[in-house]
Design an enzyme around this catalytic site. Structure first.
Site, PDB file in Angstrom:
ATOM      1  N   GLU A 119       9.113   9.383 -16.661  1.00  0.00           N
ATOM      2  CA  GLU A 119       7.716   9.787 -16.885  1.00  0.00           C
ATOM      3  C   GLU A 119       7.260   9.411 -18.293  1.00  0.00           C
ATOM      4  O   GLU A 119       6.128   8.974 -18.507  1.00  0.00           O
ATOM      5  CB  GLU A 119       7.563  11.291 -16.661  1.00  0.00           C
TER       6      GLU A 119
ATOM      7  N   HIS B 166       0.834  -1.220   0.000  1.00  0.00           N
ATOM      8  CA  HIS B 166       0.000   0.000   0.000  1.00  0.00           C
ATOM      9  C   HIS B 166       0.864   1.264   0.000  1.00  0.00           C
ATOM     10  O   HIS B 166       0.427   2.315   0.471  1.00  0.00           O
ATOM     11  CB  HIS B 166      -0.943   0.051   1.206  1.00  0.00           C
TER      12      HIS B 166
ATOM     13  N   SER C  15      14.595  22.349 -14.972  1.00  0.00           N
ATOM     14  CA  SER C  15      13.403  23.166 -15.190  1.00  0.00           C
ATOM     15  C   SER C  15      13.848  24.501 -15.745  1.00  0.00           C
ATOM     16  O   SER C  15      14.908  25.021 -15.376  1.00  0.00           O
ATOM     17  CB  SER C  15      12.680  23.362 -13.858  1.00  0.00           C
TER      18      SER C  15
ATOM     19  N   LYS D 269      15.650  22.186  -9.721  1.00  0.00           N
ATOM     20  CA  LYS D 269      14.972  20.957 -10.110  1.00  0.00           C
ATOM     21  C   LYS D 269      15.792  20.035 -10.996  1.00  0.00           C
ATOM     22  O   LYS D 269      16.573  20.464 -11.825  1.00  0.00           O
ATOM     23  CB  LYS D 269      13.676  21.310 -10.865  1.00  0.00           C
TER      24      LYS D 269
END
Ligand code: ARG
Length: 467
Positions: A300, A166, A287, A293
């Site tokens: 992704e 979980h 970024s 970042k």
């Protein structure tokens, strides 16, 4: 070769005998597949050479015509490979583009190549050959990904991390063990690839339009010339069947699903909050506005490619459902789905292999997280069963009270004092502290397939012999 836009009103030179005029522009646009099936030129030429050779061997065409055909086809192959070949939409597809060019190059002998075959068995052959080669490339690529995981698993057979259910801390595991879970998944994918290759290893050529042919062809000869185990056994099924494409897409979808689960873990692990891994600069981006970042874009995109690949499977299943036997033009829609899925899968596996090989494992962060969240609670319960003879259910209850006490004192289980623990159950002794560390916890999980470092090493050794 003339594209012949000026001639669009004349009937098709390949099948236009009974047609007085050419197709409407819209008809041509919906009908043509050359825009994507040109990818099959190599398979088409190989198939035609095998077919012509067999025809001549069987005395169906002369040896001179066969030689002209083979020579012409080889010329076309080099024209296409050097970018000189002009593809024509008016000629619909790769099969007719090549045959029309052959006629220009060698004259009437070209017309004999299509004896005892149809575009229906021809396209089934070309596409099968292409999918088979793609499956062979996929098998290699998956072997590379498995090898990357085996190396990381070996390196981190002892590195502890929290195991999750979980996405909540469950029990400590080793990072090597977690890597080996992916080896199992990609290993199953690779065996699905191998099964798919075996399933499809039959040659369609010679099924002709759907009924076979009266010419004395030798389908065993073409099958072996083209590297198939043998010919297909039912001509109707042969030209109706796209199971090989569906199997490729099914296997690709399952693999992509595995890749996307891994991608998701990489995205989570590389957040500053988890900080379990650091992606290499090669597989991340910055970024344009936030200088701090480092984004896991490759992961992704791998996660997202799964959508395309699963979509292709559903698209082709939907095209095929309800089609009467044998060939219907609907089946022309098979290729773009397979080509797109193949490209996406190849890229996704390659990117993932690079990420896995390059990522830095932050063992300190994993170790710290492994020890938090009362991850050794099960070890305490097991100890009570083993050393104090409690039934597991009672031990579970006692341990629950120990966790509650640790929570109240905002400390870990191992930080409770012996007195604290004895206040919960008098049979607890100082020996319990041996099992409350994450290292002791993972080392104790020696059941077959368990997380103990030696078990993990055994599984790595097993997989090493199965590449
Ligand atoms: N371009 C067609 C396809 O990809 C080739 C087969 C055409 N056969 C036919 N009978 N029209 O399916």
């Amino acid at each position: 070769m003339a594209d012949g836009n000026s001639e669009t009103k004349s009937s098709n030179q390949m099948w236009g005998g009974r047609f007085a005029s050419g197709p409407d522009a819209i008809m041509e646009e919906i009908n043509a597949s050359i825009g994507f099936d040109k990818k099959l030129y190599g398979q088409d030429i190989r198939g035609s050479i095998a077919h012509a050779t067999m025809l001549s061997h069987q005395g169906i065409i002369s040896a001179e015509d066969k030689d002209k055909i083979v020579h012409g086809l080889n010329t076309i192959l080099s024209e296409i490979e050097s970018g000189q070949f002009e593809f024509s939409r008016r000629l619909e597809d790769i099969h007719m583009n090549i045959e029309a060019r052959l006629a220009t190059l060698i004259g009437p002998a070209a017309g004999r190549l299509h004896t005892a075959r149809s575009r229906n068995d021809q396209v089934a052959l070309d596409f099968r050959l292409w999918v088979k080669e793609e499956l062979q490339r996929t098998e290699k690529a998956l072997t590379g990904l498995i090898a990357a995981f085996l190396d990381r698993a070996e390196e981190h057979a002892e590195t502890v991390m929290p195991g999750f259910t979980h996405l909540q801390t469950a029990q400590p595991v080793t990072f090597g063990h977690h890597c080996m879970a992916y080896v199992e998944m990609f290993g199953r994918d690779r065996s699905r690839v191998r099964h798919a290759i075996e399933h499809m290893d039959e040659s369609p050529i010679g099924a002709a339009a759907l009924a076979g042919t009266g010419f004395p062809i030798d389908r065993h000869m073409t099958a072996s010339a083209l590297g198939f185990a043998g010919p297909t056994r039912n001509s109707i099924d042969t030209v109706s069947d796209r199971d090989f494409a569906l199997e490729f897409l099914s296997m690709a979808s399952i693999t992509a699903t595995h890749l996307s689960r891994l991608a998701e873990e990489i995205v989570i692990w590389s957040t500053p909050q988890f900080g379990f891994i650091r992606l290499s600069d090669a597989f991340s981006t910055g970024s344009s506005i936030m200088p701090q970042k480092k984004n896991p874009d490759a992961a992704e995109l791998v996660r997202a490619k799964t959508g395309r690949i699963n979509g292709s499977l559903i698209a082709l299943l939907t095209v095929m459902k309800g089609l009467p036997l044998a060939y219907s033009k609907d089946m022309q829609e098979d290729k773009e789905q397979v080509f797109d899925a193949a490209e996406s899968l190849e890229l996704a596996v390659a990117a993932m292999t690079g990420m896995v090989r390059d990522m830095t494992i932050r063992t300190d962060r994993m170790r710290a997280a492994a020890g938090s969240g009362y991850s050794t609670a099960t070890d305490l319960a097991d100890w009570l069963v083993r050393e104090a003879g409690l039934p597991f259910r009672d031990a579970h209850h006692v341990t629950g009270r120990a966790v509650a006490l640790a929570e109240q004192k905002t400390c870990d289980l191992a930080d409770l004092s012996l007195e604290d623990l004895q206040s919960i159950h008098p049979q607890i002794t100082a020996k319990v502290f041996d099992v409350l560390t994450v290292e002791a916890s993972v080392a104790s999980r020696t059941s077959f397939g368990g997380t103990a470092p030696n078990e993990v090493r055994k599984q790595i050794a097993w997989w090493r012999t199965r590449n």
